[in-house]
Each structure stands twice: as structure tokens, then as C-alpha cells.
Write an enzyme that holds these catalytic residues in place. Structure first.
Site, PDB file in Angstrom:
ATOM      1  N   TYR A  27      -1.665  -0.651  10.603  1.00  0.00           N
ATOM      2  CA  TYR A  27      -1.887  -1.005   9.199  1.00  0.00           C
ATOM      3  C   TYR A  27      -0.620  -0.763   8.386  1.00  0.00           C
ATOM      4  O   TYR A  27      -0.175  -1.624   7.617  1.00  0.00           O
ATOM      5  CB  TYR A  27      -3.048  -0.202   8.619  1.00  0.00           C
ATOM      6  N   SER A  46       0.856  -1.188   0.000  1.00  0.00           N
ATOM      7  CA  SER A  46       0.000   0.000   0.000  1.00  0.00           C
ATOM      8  C   SER A  46       0.888   1.233   0.000  1.00  0.00           C
ATOM      9  O   SER A  46       2.083   1.154   0.328  1.00  0.00           O
ATOM     10  CB  SER A  46      -0.877  -0.005   1.257  1.00  0.00           C
TER      11      SER A  46
END
Length: 245
Positions: A154, A141
Site C-alpha cells: 500500500y 497518504s
């Protein structure tokens, strides 16, 4: 002229929606033999019917269960005789400020985002070593490159995916195995629906107002797979043109 991707056997996790489902559509259209894994079997069945896949080309799969991941890959090999690409796509993003102490969510992210990738690697690597070929694509990501408030855990999982993938890249050269990290920015998926922290959810919803479609991710994956065997696309980081961070 036959494309490189045609007839390649591609296993996709998190294939019931979003990035996984859209990538399955793109790759199937390009002639790949996709094998789909996800927890939501009803959605897998619907997608399989849409793409007119072999009835055995899908399996209910929880990526946090190593045996289920192995069974998914074994199914692909039993069905088609090999596995050419593993797309470790399944992921969660229940972001929150650390002082909210959402420890159960931290644990779940670590299990899905890190262990799920490792279990996917463990399932396919022996087959690819035997074949002397293959490609493992892991989804990181933008958060694997930049950390912001509310995204510490995350981002930590996505930095881990990049570290694991880089180590893997260096280790698998003797077997001609390719490795790719795909790091998307705001792409329209169900990912933000996993956020339970109302403040973070509101901010993320604003960021995702200008999200680009899941097809943008699918095209990146297709590009990486569709290179000649001597070309290894190691990492792609992409964002919406309007995303500044």
C-alpha cells in the site's frame, strides 16, 4: 464576491462514498460543477439526487479501465465544455504482511492506486493542455511518507502517486496546469473495510478509533482549488492531532 471555485468543472473518482462523496458535497455547495465517477452506480445516483446534479453528471467508472476513465472525463467536457479539476481519489488499502502472499490484493492495489491515477491523468491532460489551464489533484497518504509493517505494498503505491505527481508538476508548467498531492492520515472512510488480514485489520481499527471526519479532507481539496491561478498548492500532508505516526 464570486469564489475562484464557483462554476469550475471538477471530475471526482471514487465518488460513491467517503472522501470522494464528502468532497463532492463541499465543492457543489461552493458552486462547482461536479461530475462523479465510481463503480457503485446506486450510490452515485443517490448522491447525485442529494446534490441536485445534472442527470448526466455521473457515470459508472472502474478506474482500472482506461476507456471508462476517458469516458468519464469526456462526459464532463461534453456536458460543460471543459474540465478544470481532476480529483484522482479512488483507492484501496488491503494491507497485509508480505509473507501472507496476498498477491491478488497486491495486484488490485497497483491497478487502482497507481494505474487509476495514471489513467485519470491521461484522460484530462490533453484537454487541460488545450485550455492552457487546469488542476490535477492526486490522493496519496501518510503511508506515502512513512512505511510500517503490513503496509509495504500500500505504501509503495502511495509513494508512487507522489513520484508521479512530482514528475507531472514539473512537466505541465508550459500549460499553466496546477498539481496537488493530498496525503491524509486516519480519516473516517470505508478504506479499512478493504483489509482482509485479521491481524492488520485489528490494529488499523484501533488507529482509526480517533479518525477525523471526511470533511477534513474535503476542506483541504477545496482550499487547494480555491487559490488564485498563480498559486499552486503542491502538497498537503495532514493527520488527526492525536496521530503520532
Amino acid at each position: 464576491m464570486m469564489s475562484v471555485i464557483e462554476n469550475k468543472v471538477v471530475v471526482i473518482t471514487g465518488a460513491s462514498s467517503g472522501l470522494g462523496a464528502e468532497t463532492a458535497r463541499h465543492l457543489a455547495k461552493a458552486g462547482a460543477r461536479v461530475v462523479l465517477g465510481a463503480r457503485r452506480i446506486e450510490r452515485l445516483e443517490s448522491l447525485s439526487s442529494e446534490l441536485r446534479l445534472h442527470p448526466e453528471a455521473m457515470q459508472k467508472t472502474d478506474v482500472t479501465d482506461r476507456a471508462q476513465m476517458q469516458a468519464l472525463v469526456d462526459r464532463a467536457v461534453n456536458l460543460y465544455g471543459r474540465v478544470d479539476v481532476m480529483l484522482n481519489n479512488a483507492g484501496l488499502m488491503p494491507s497485509s504482511m508480505l509473507d501472507k502472499l496476498k498477491v491478488d490484493e497486491w495486484d488490485r492495489m497497483i491497478d487502482v492506486n497507481i494505474k487509476g491515477v495514471l489513467y485519470g491523468i491521461a484522460a484530462v491532460l490533453p484537454y487541460m493542455q488545450k485550455q492552457m489551464s487546469g488542476q490535477i489533484i492526486n490522493v496519496s497518504s501518510v503511508a506515502g511518507h512513512k512505511v510500517g509493517p503490513g503496509g509495504a505494498v500500500y505504501a509503495g503505491t502511495k509513494w508512487a502517486v507522489r513520484a508521479i505527481s512530482e514528475g507531472l508538476r514539473q512537466e505541465v508548467k508550459p500549460w499553466n496546469i496546477r498539481t496537488t498531492i493530498v496525503s491524509p492520515g486516519a480519516v473516517a472512510t470505508e478504506l479499512i473495510n478493504t483489509i482482509t488480514d485479521s491481524d492488520i485489520a485489528a490494529g488499523m481499527a484501533k488507529t482509526y478509533e480517533k479518525a477525523i471526519p471526511a470533511s477534513s479532507f474535503a476542506r483541504v481539496v477545496e482550499f487547494a482549488i480555491n487559490q488564485p491561478d498563480d498559486v499552486d498548492i503542491n502538497e498537503v500532508l495532514f493527520r488527526p492531532t492525536t496521530q503520532a505516526y
